[in-house]
Write an enzyme that holds these catalytic residues in place. Structure first.
Site, mmCIF file in Angstrom:
data_model
loop_
_atom_site.group_PDB
_atom_site.id
_atom_site.type_symbol
_atom_site.label_atom_id
_atom_site.label_comp_id
_atom_site.label_asym_id
_atom_site.label_seq_id
_atom_site.Cartn_x
_atom_site.Cartn_y
_atom_site.Cartn_z
ATOM 1 N N ASP A 1 -11.371 2.980 3.327
ATOM 2 C CA ASP A 1 -11.394 1.224 3.469
ATOM 3 C C ASP A 1 -13.293 0.826 3.217
ATOM 4 O O ASP A 1 -14.219 0.100 2.674
ATOM 5 C CB ASP A 1 -11.625 0.577 4.504
ATOM 6 C CG ASP A 1 -10.198 -0.365 4.567
ATOM 7 O OD1 ASP A 1 -10.085 -0.390 3.629
ATOM 8 O OD2 ASP A 1 -9.695 -0.680 5.938
ATOM 9 N N GLN B 1 -5.332 -1.602 9.008
ATOM 10 C CA GLN B 1 -5.181 -3.221 9.050
ATOM 11 C C GLN B 1 -6.046 -4.023 9.549
ATOM 12 O O GLN B 1 -5.468 -4.777 10.862
ATOM 13 C CB GLN B 1 -3.509 -3.148 8.622
ATOM 14 C CG GLN B 1 -3.633 -4.504 7.789
ATOM 15 C CD GLN B 1 -3.872 -4.926 6.137
ATOM 16 O OE1 GLN B 1 -3.862 -3.847 5.687
ATOM 17 N NE2 GLN B 1 -3.903 -5.784 6.321
ATOM 18 N N LYS C 1 0.710 -0.923 -0.215
ATOM 19 C CA LYS C 1 -0.118 0.524 0.421
ATOM 20 C C LYS C 1 0.570 1.340 0.132
ATOM 21 O O LYS C 1 0.565 2.199 -0.924
ATOM 22 C CB LYS C 1 -0.828 0.142 1.453
ATOM 23 C CG LYS C 1 -2.081 -1.157 0.829
ATOM 24 C CD LYS C 1 -2.925 -0.979 2.394
ATOM 25 C CE LYS C 1 -4.232 -2.604 2.170
ATOM 26 N NZ LYS C 1 -4.342 -2.611 3.894
HETATM 27 N N1 GUN Z 1 -7.018 -7.374 5.680
HETATM 28 C C1 GUN Z 1 -7.442 -7.730 4.219
HETATM 29 N N2 GUN Z 1 -8.501 -7.367 3.704
HETATM 30 C C2 GUN Z 1 -8.593 -6.030 4.197
HETATM 31 C C3 GUN Z 1 -8.919 -4.246 4.086
HETATM 32 O O1 GUN Z 1 -9.438 -4.435 3.047
HETATM 33 N N3 GUN Z 1 -8.351 -3.299 4.783
HETATM 34 C C4 GUN Z 1 -8.061 -3.505 5.819
HETATM 35 N N4 GUN Z 1 -8.442 -2.262 6.812
HETATM 36 N N5 GUN Z 1 -7.220 -4.560 6.360
HETATM 37 C C5 GUN Z 1 -7.280 -5.797 5.121
#
Ligand code: GUN
Length: 289
Positions: A121, A98, A54
């Site tokens: 998100d 996350q 990211k």
């Molecule tokens: N863990 C796995 N996929 C995601 C996501 O799309 N967002 C977040 N914050 N954590 C994740």
């Protein structure tokens, strides 16, 4: 005839090129640099890879990226305090905590603490509700990426029978909601199936578009799909030989489908791309530009 492979990596690269010039324009014309802050608690290896990717993607398009890596035993109230601080931080337009979080932390409590207008998100209940009524500011990234792949691969969505395998809050439920909206790139007839569904194959064989987020390798085999189906594989599974594979038996299903996403290189790169898109949108909304 074997299926067309839907190249998510190529679509993601193309979209990221577009974002690069959008970010440059925002900086030159408005003096705004979009900023994303990612919070990682603990040392989950998969999460560490996602967080790193990211950050790299942000750098590539000119989004400022900030990271907070906290130890696994961080108390819940400390994490809440950090979220609160980020809510008021002018350089942070998007906040991403996350998941999964360590067991002692209440995930819902943390997600609810993120300001909805920084929730890139799309997990905050306000944003989930807005999606439900067709007024979303932020679509959750993986479902948004799936819709984009369907549109850009020229798949007929309107009127299509879509079958979703999996009912998670992150993928199954939101993609179903997105594709049944009264909107372009949607207007589909959607069925959600899950672990308690009776006779799964009866449903999957009806699908014009099959979206699989089952969390299990080879959950979908060639005998479970209709000839000409478009298959979107959201699964990411690590096999004993360390290779990645999806939830669909790719080699078998590709002989029956008309189009299919590979793993890796399908949905994955799109998820990060939609996060960048949401971060740019958050910066615009927060600055009213
Ligand atoms: N863990 C796995 N996929 C995601 C996501 O799309 N967002 C977040 N914050 N954590 C994740």
């Amino acid at each position: 005839m074997a299926a067309k492979i839907i190249d998510g990596k190529a679509v993601a690269q193309q979209m990221q090129e577009e974002f690069k010039s959008e970010v440059r324009q925002l900086q030159e014309k408005e003096g705004i640099t979009p900023g994303l802050t990612v919070v990682l608690v603990g040392e989950d290896p998969a999460s560490q890879v996602y967080v790193k990717n990211k950050g790299l993607a942000c750098q590539k398009v000119g989004i400022q990226s900030f990271e907070h890596r906290l130890p696994a035993d961080t108390p819940e109230d400390e994490l809440l305090k950090l979220v609160d601080r980020l809510n008021g931080d002018d350089r942070t337009h998007g906040i991403l905590v996350q998941l999964p979080l360590p067991k002692h932390i209440n995930e819902a409590k943390i997600l609810n603490a993120i300001r909805p207008d920084k929730d890139v998100d799309g997990f905050h209940p306000v944003n989930v509700g807005k999606l439900m009524i067709g007024e979303a500011d932020f679509l959750p990234c993986t479902p948004a990426g799936i819709q984009e792949l369907l549109i850009r691969s020229g798949t007929q969505i309107e009127g299509a029978d879509v079958v979703v395998v999996g009912r998670s809050n992150i993928v199954g439920k939101p993609i179903a909601m997105i594709l049944c909206q009264k909107a372009s790139g949607a207007n589909a007839t959607v069925t959600i199936t899950h672990t308690r569904t009776r006779n799964m194959a009866e449903h999957t064989r009806r699908a014009d578009i099959l979206i699989v987020a089952a969390g299990r390798p080879k959950a979908i085999t060639a005998d479970m799909v209709k000839s000409g189906v478009t298959v979107i594989d959201v699964g990411v599974n690590r096999l004993p030989d360390k290779k990645l594979c999806g939830d669909v038996d790719f080699d078998g299903v590709k002989e029956v489908a008309s189009a299919i996403t590979p793993v890796p290189g399908g949905v994955g790169p799109m998820t990060i791309t939609m996060l960048l898109k949401n971060t740019i949108k958050a910066a615009r909304l927060l600055h009213k530009k």
